[in-house]
Motif scaffolding. Structure first.
Motif, PDB file in Angstrom:
ATOM      1  N   ARG A  52       0.823  -1.208   0.000  1.00 50.11           N
ATOM      2  CA  ARG A  52       0.000   0.000   0.000  1.00 50.11           C
ATOM      3  C   ARG A  52       0.864   1.268   0.000  1.00 50.11           C
ATOM      4  NH1 ARG A  52      -5.296  -0.003   0.503  1.00 50.11           N
ATOM      5  NH2 ARG A  52      -6.419  -1.950   0.902  1.00 50.11           N
ATOM      6  N   TRP A  53       1.978   1.210   0.703  1.00 45.61           N
ATOM      7  CA  TRP A  53       2.909   2.337   0.687  1.00 45.61           C
ATOM      8  C   TRP A  53       3.477   2.526  -0.720  1.00 45.61           C
ATOM      9  CZ3 TRP A  53       4.423   6.726   2.258  1.00 45.61           C
ATOM     10  CH2 TRP A  53       5.742   7.188   2.082  1.00 45.61           C
ATOM     11  N   GLN A  54       3.789   1.430  -1.396  1.00 44.71           N
ATOM     12  CA  GLN A  54       4.278   1.506  -2.762  1.00 44.71           C
ATOM     13  C   GLN A  54       3.241   2.150  -3.682  1.00 44.71           C
ATOM     14  OE1 GLN A  54       5.279  -2.508  -3.854  1.00 44.71           O
ATOM     15  NE2 GLN A  54       7.166  -2.541  -2.639  1.00 44.71           N
ATOM     16  N   ARG A  55       1.981   1.735  -3.513  1.00 44.99           N
ATOM     17  CA  ARG A  55       0.923   2.283  -4.361  1.00 44.99           C
ATOM     18  C   ARG A  55       0.700   3.765  -4.088  1.00 44.99           C
ATOM     19  NH1 ARG A  55      -3.595  -2.301  -3.486  1.00 44.99           N
ATOM     20  NH2 ARG A  55      -4.933  -0.881  -4.673  1.00 44.99           N
ATOM     21  N   LEU A  56       0.821   4.159  -2.825  1.00 44.37           N
ATOM     22  CA  LEU A  56       0.678   5.575  -2.481  1.00 44.37           C
ATOM     23  C   LEU A  56       1.782   6.398  -3.126  1.00 44.37           C
ATOM     24  CD1 LEU A  56      -0.719   7.809  -0.856  1.00 44.37           C
ATOM     25  CD2 LEU A  56       0.781   7.227   1.079  1.00 44.37           C
ATOM     26  N   GLN A  57       2.997   5.880  -3.100  1.00 45.23           N
ATOM     27  CA  GLN A  57       4.118   6.583  -3.738  1.00 45.23           C
ATOM     28  C   GLN A  57       3.868   6.788  -5.229  1.00 45.23           C
ATOM     29  OE1 GLN A  57       7.232   3.813  -2.239  1.00 45.23           O
ATOM     30  NE2 GLN A  57       8.270   5.660  -1.521  1.00 45.23           N
ATOM     31  N   LEU A  58       3.319   5.763  -5.874  1.00 43.04           N
ATOM     32  CA  LEU A  58       3.004   5.874  -7.294  1.00 43.04           C
ATOM     33  C   LEU A  58       1.900   6.889  -7.535  1.00 43.04           C
ATOM     34  CD1 LEU A  58       3.094   2.083  -8.255  1.00 43.04           C
ATOM     35  CD2 LEU A  58       4.640   3.836  -9.132  1.00 43.04           C
ATOM     36  N   ARG A  59       0.874   6.831  -6.701  1.00 41.58           N
ATOM     37  CA  ARG A  59      -0.277   7.726  -6.877  1.00 41.58           C
ATOM     38  C   ARG A  59       0.118   9.182  -6.680  1.00 41.58           C
ATOM     39  NH1 ARG A  59      -3.524   4.794  -4.287  1.00 41.58           N
ATOM     40  NH2 ARG A  59      -3.425   5.811  -2.232  1.00 41.58           N
ATOM     41  N   LEU A  60       1.042   9.441  -5.744  1.00 39.81           N
ATOM     42  CA  LEU A  60       1.466  10.815  -5.463  1.00 39.81           C
ATOM     43  C   LEU A  60       2.591  11.283  -6.380  1.00 39.81           C
ATOM     44  CD1 LEU A  60       1.420  10.755  -1.540  1.00 39.81           C
ATOM     45  CD2 LEU A  60      -0.299  11.723  -3.090  1.00 39.81           C
ATOM     46  N   GLY A  61       3.064  10.388  -7.228  1.00 35.45           N
ATOM     47  CA  GLY A  61       4.127  10.755  -8.154  1.00 35.45           C
ATOM     48  C   GLY A  61       5.509  10.742  -7.548  1.00 35.45           C
ATOM     49  N   TRP A  62       5.634  10.219  -6.309  1.00 34.46           N
ATOM     50  CA  TRP A  62       6.949  10.134  -5.671  1.00 34.46           C
ATOM     51  C   TRP A  62       7.803   9.039  -6.308  1.00 34.46           C
ATOM     52  CZ3 TRP A  62       4.919  10.093   0.090  1.00 34.46           C
ATOM     53  CH2 TRP A  62       4.331  11.330   0.348  1.00 34.46           C
ATOM     54  N   GLN A  63       7.145   8.107  -6.935  1.00 33.20           N
ATOM     55  CA  GLN A  63       7.837   7.024  -7.636  1.00 33.20           C
ATOM     56  C   GLN A  63       7.229   6.882  -9.022  1.00 33.20           C
ATOM     57  OE1 GLN A  63      10.416   5.048  -8.550  1.00 33.20           O
ATOM     58  NE2 GLN A  63      10.490   4.204  -6.459  1.00 33.20           N
ATOM     59  N   LYS A  64       8.083   6.752 -10.047  1.00 28.71           N
ATOM     60  CA  LYS A  64       7.612   6.597 -11.417  1.00 28.71           C
ATOM     61  C   LYS A  64       7.477   5.119 -11.761  1.00 28.71           C
ATOM     62  CE  LYS A  64       7.748  11.036 -12.087  1.00 28.71           C
ATOM     63  NZ  LYS A  64       6.479  11.807 -12.159  1.00 28.71           N
ATOM     64  N   PRO A  65       6.416   4.746 -12.465  1.00 27.85           N
ATOM     65  CA  PRO A  65       6.240   3.335 -12.835  1.00 27.85           C
ATOM     66  C   PRO A  65       7.437   2.754 -13.564  1.00 27.85           C
ATOM     67  CG  PRO A  65       4.234   4.574 -13.288  1.00 27.85           C
ATOM     68  CD  PRO A  65       5.281   5.574 -12.902  1.00 27.85           C
ATOM     69  N   GLU A  66       8.072   3.554 -14.411  1.00 29.79           N
ATOM     70  CA  GLU A  66       9.220   3.050 -15.170  1.00 29.79           C
ATOM     71  C   GLU A  66      10.436   2.782 -14.283  1.00 29.79           C
ATOM     72  OE1 GLU A  66       8.943   7.582 -15.905  1.00 29.79           O
ATOM     73  OE2 GLU A  66       7.596   5.849 -15.719  1.00 29.79           O
TER      74      GLU A  66
END
Length: 259
Positions: free
Chosen positions: A196-210
């Motif tokens: 869930r923390w990983q998904r939050l990072q993606l949703r907030l743009g803190w982590q890029k899918p690529e």
């Protein structure tokens, strides 16, 4: 995961050490011993064998008749480094590959998640036709969509499963689920929180899918051993659990042979 060379490299490096792989490999051997006893001459096919960690574990446990196939040139190359002769094969073409050869056991770990809804039934049917009358299919699968995270993106997972998915998929292929359990039940709150923390990072743009990274990394020795022992204890005292990030199944043919 085909085409992700860096993920295969991590798998090759860590399969023999990481708590999750060690527990999975032991589960497979337990299933084989339950079906075939002390026999080590059974014919085994690892379909989607990856970098050969499962084959290597079986070899070290004394199994002698081992065969592997995989649709990644990276995976096949790593298997060759381990001394296995593994065939490069797109599993969607399995139906036409050596159709006369059958196996006592087929292992298919974390493979079905890479196939679409239309591709999976023909693959299951092709696997069923490769089983001898007393043979078994042993399969581990990514479970429950709530566990989706960066790991899924990094390794290219298309879907996650629950048991009812396979209860619907298996009968038309002539396969029957003997035993099934979700696992990492005790650790599931920790895994769920991390995902869930990983998904939050993606949703907030803190982590890029690529730039997503898989969960295949080696923690400190004490933590790795602690996680291994927790899951091993779970397996020993809880033969079946209702929840977890993986679904482990032992499957057999409904009929003397599937033609």
């Amino acid at each position: 995961m085909i085409g992700r060379s860096e993920e295969y490299a991590k798998m090759f490096e860590l399969e023999g050490q990481l708590w999750w792989y060690r527990n999975l490999h032991e589960r497979v051997v337990t299933a084989l011993e339950r079906q075939f006893g002390d026999r080590r001459d059974i014919q085994i096919l690892d379909a989607g064998c990856g970098t050969g960690g499962m084959l290597d574990f079986l070899r070290r446990r004394g199994y002698t008749q081992l065969r592997g196939i995989d649709g990644s040139t990276d995976a096949v190359a790593f298997c060759n480094e381990r001394g296995f002769s593994v065939t490069f094969l797109d599993l969607t073409t399995l139906a036409s590959f050596e159709p006369a050869i059958q196996y006592d056991a087929i292992i298919c770990n974390d493979v079905f998640c890479y196939f679409t809804e239309s591709e999976l039934p023909p693959l299951l049917l092709a696997l069923a036709r490769r089983l001898k009358s007393e043979g078994i299919l042993v399969s581990n699968n990514n479970a429950f969509s709530v566990f989706e995270g960066q790991h899924d993106i990094a390794v290219g997972i298309l879907r996650r499963f629950v048991l009812t998915d396979f209860e619907q998929l298996m009968p038309p292929t002539g396969l029957r689920i003997q035993r099934a359990t979700y696992w990492s039940f005790v650790l599931s709150p920790m895994i769920l929180l991390m995902r869930r923390w990983q998904r939050l990072q993606l949703r907030l743009g803190w982590q890029k899918p690529e730039n997503a990274q898989s969960d295949v990394y080696l923690p400190s020795h004490w933590l790795n051993e602690t996680l291994y022992r927790i899951v091993r204890t779970e397996q020993k005292f809880m033969s079946r659990t209702p929840f977890g990030s993986s679904l482990f199944m032992v499957v057999s043919s409904q009929h003397p042979s599937v033609k």
